[in-house]
Design a protein around this motif. Structure first.
Motif, PDB file in Angstrom:
ATOM      1  N   PHE A  74       0.836  -1.198   0.000  1.00  0.00           N
ATOM      2  CA  PHE A  74       0.000   0.000   0.000  1.00  0.00           C
ATOM      3  C   PHE A  74       0.876   1.255   0.000  1.00  0.00           C
ATOM      4  CE2 PHE A  74      -2.556  -3.085   2.424  1.00  0.00           C
ATOM      5  CZ  PHE A  74      -3.825  -2.934   1.885  1.00  0.00           C
ATOM      6  N   TRP A  75       0.337   2.329  -0.586  1.00  0.00           N
ATOM      7  CA  TRP A  75       0.824   3.658  -0.253  1.00  0.00           C
ATOM      8  C   TRP A  75       0.054   4.088   0.987  1.00  0.00           C
ATOM      9  CZ3 TRP A  75       4.859   6.515  -1.177  1.00  0.00           C
ATOM     10  CH2 TRP A  75       5.585   6.348  -2.358  1.00  0.00           C
ATOM     11  N   VAL A  76       0.770   4.578   1.985  1.00  0.00           N
ATOM     12  CA  VAL A  76       0.171   4.907   3.272  1.00  0.00           C
ATOM     13  C   VAL A  76       0.437   6.366   3.616  1.00  0.00           C
ATOM     14  CG1 VAL A  76       0.253   4.421   5.744  1.00  0.00           C
ATOM     15  CG2 VAL A  76       0.401   2.543   4.104  1.00  0.00           C
ATOM     16  N   SER A  77      -0.616   7.082   3.991  1.00  0.00           N
ATOM     17  CA  SER A  77      -0.465   8.457   4.471  1.00  0.00           C
ATOM     18  C   SER A  77      -0.268   8.432   5.980  1.00  0.00           C
ATOM     19  CB  SER A  77      -1.711   9.284   4.136  1.00  0.00           C
ATOM     20  OG  SER A  77      -1.870   9.429   2.745  1.00  0.00           O
ATOM     21  N   ASN A 107       4.598  14.525   0.741  1.00  0.00           N
ATOM     22  CA  ASN A 107       3.229  14.273   1.202  1.00  0.00           C
ATOM     23  C   ASN A 107       3.153  13.436   2.475  1.00  0.00           C
ATOM     24  OD1 ASN A 107       1.706  15.484  -1.132  1.00  0.00           O
ATOM     25  ND2 ASN A 107       2.923  13.969  -2.253  1.00  0.00           N
ATOM     26  N   MET A 159       4.188  10.316   3.093  1.00  0.00           N
ATOM     27  CA  MET A 159       3.656   9.002   2.752  1.00  0.00           C
ATOM     28  C   MET A 159       4.788   7.994   2.616  1.00  0.00           C
ATOM     29  SD  MET A 159       0.820  10.038  -0.141  1.00  0.00           S
ATOM     30  CE  MET A 159       0.131   8.374  -0.219  1.00  0.00           C
ATOM     31  N   LYS A 218       5.443   3.896   0.959  1.00  0.00           N
ATOM     32  CA  LYS A 218       4.943   2.709   0.280  1.00  0.00           C
ATOM     33  C   LYS A 218       5.467   1.518   1.061  1.00  0.00           C
ATOM     34  CE  LYS A 218       4.562   0.624  -4.314  1.00  0.00           C
ATOM     35  NZ  LYS A 218       5.022   0.695  -5.729  1.00  0.00           N
ATOM     36  N   GLU A 273      -3.392   5.917   7.102  1.00  0.00           N
ATOM     37  CA  GLU A 273      -4.452   5.788   6.102  1.00  0.00           C
ATOM     38  C   GLU A 273      -3.915   5.031   4.893  1.00  0.00           C
ATOM     39  OE1 GLU A 273      -5.878   9.701   5.252  1.00  0.00           O
ATOM     40  OE2 GLU A 273      -6.770   9.977   7.254  1.00  0.00           O
ATOM     41  N   TYR A 274      -4.539   3.887   4.588  1.00  0.00           N
ATOM     42  CA  TYR A 274      -4.092   3.011   3.506  1.00  0.00           C
ATOM     43  C   TYR A 274      -4.844   3.344   2.217  1.00  0.00           C
ATOM     44  CZ  TYR A 274      -2.279   0.183   7.378  1.00  0.00           C
ATOM     45  OH  TYR A 274      -1.619  -0.255   8.510  1.00  0.00           O
ATOM     46  N   GLU A 275      -4.117   3.694   1.168  1.00  0.00           N
ATOM     47  CA  GLU A 275      -4.757   3.955  -0.113  1.00  0.00           C
ATOM     48  C   GLU A 275      -5.259   2.647  -0.727  1.00  0.00           C
ATOM     49  OE1 GLU A 275      -2.479   6.151  -2.920  1.00  0.00           O
ATOM     50  OE2 GLU A 275      -2.689   8.040  -1.823  1.00  0.00           O
ATOM     51  N   LYS A 276      -6.441   2.693  -1.303  1.00  0.00           N
ATOM     52  CA  LYS A 276      -7.054   1.553  -1.992  1.00  0.00           C
ATOM     53  C   LYS A 276      -7.349   0.383  -1.056  1.00  0.00           C
ATOM     54  CE  LYS A 276      -4.910   2.433  -6.520  1.00  0.00           C
ATOM     55  NZ  LYS A 276      -4.123   1.804  -7.620  1.00  0.00           N
TER      56      LYS A 276
END
Length: 214
Positions: free
Chosen positions: A118-121, A152, A154, A156, A185-188
């Protein structure tokens, strides 16, 4: 080893495979992805093998798939460039739940494959700490860090899909003495249990949930 059936104990066979050169088999799998579903209650391997090539617009014979049993499957590609393009779209999901799909490797261990990237914020990190070492240190607690986006805040990161996700981490900055709660926060991200944070079931099916006891 033995297997207990009723009051009797039945010996189980242990088989030893003699040494042989399997390098040709390994070479033949160099354009193969292997996958595993996370939620057997809602995901069907046969459907994934059929539908995923269509989602990737590779249903013209460039990808063929097969069910490996135990919730696992393989996808054989004809072109390396197609594999690379597909992997750029990770993480993968099907029927609103996550799927682990990775490059094949000669690995033999329980639950393989289980990696999901995941990309993670990292929400809540003070902007004056948006630096590679800081973000990477936080990401290390989530899994294996692949990339860092300092602009940002973030990272990965590859996580073990059989373990609970982490959604909040207390972080202390020793330089200043500051301590903050960082939200993850996990994208997708698609489908997880809001009680135990695992990817394998929903809240209603969770053994730790009051809903599951009713």
């Amino acid at each position: 080893m033995s297997q207990i059936r009723g009051n009797s104990v039945k010996p189980m066979l242990r088989i030893r495979v003699p040494h042989f050169d399997n390098s040709d088999i390994i070479k033949s799998l160099n354009k193969t992805l292997i996958g595993r579903i996370t939620n057997p209650e809602t995901q069907n391997v046969g459907s994934i093998v059929s539908v995923m090539p269509k989602i990737w617009k590779l249903d013209d014979g460039r990808v063929t798939g097969s069910d490996l049993g135990l919730g696992r499957f393989r996808l054989d590609f004809k072109r390396e460039e197609d594999i690379l393009e597909v992997l750029k779209t990770e993480p993968f999901s099907f029927n609103q739940w996550m799927v682990s799909i990775v490059r094949w490797e000669p690995a033999v261990y329980k639950n393989h494959p289980c990696d999901i990237t995941f990309w993670v914020s990292l929400v809540g990190v003070p902007t004056h700490w948006w630096e590679d070492r800081v973000l990477r240190r936080i990401g290390d607690e989530l899994g294996t860090v692949r990339e860092v986006d300092e602009v940002n805040a973030m990272v990965k990161v590859t996580v073990n899909g059989t373990k609970p996700l982490c959604f909040e981490i207390p972080v202390r900055f020793e330089t200043s003495g500051e301590e903050v709660d960082v939200k993850v926060e996990y994208e997708k991200l698609s489908g997880y249990c809001s009680t135990c944070f695992r990817l394998s079931h929903d809240k209603e099916s969770c053994p730790e949930s009051d809903c599951a006891e009713k």
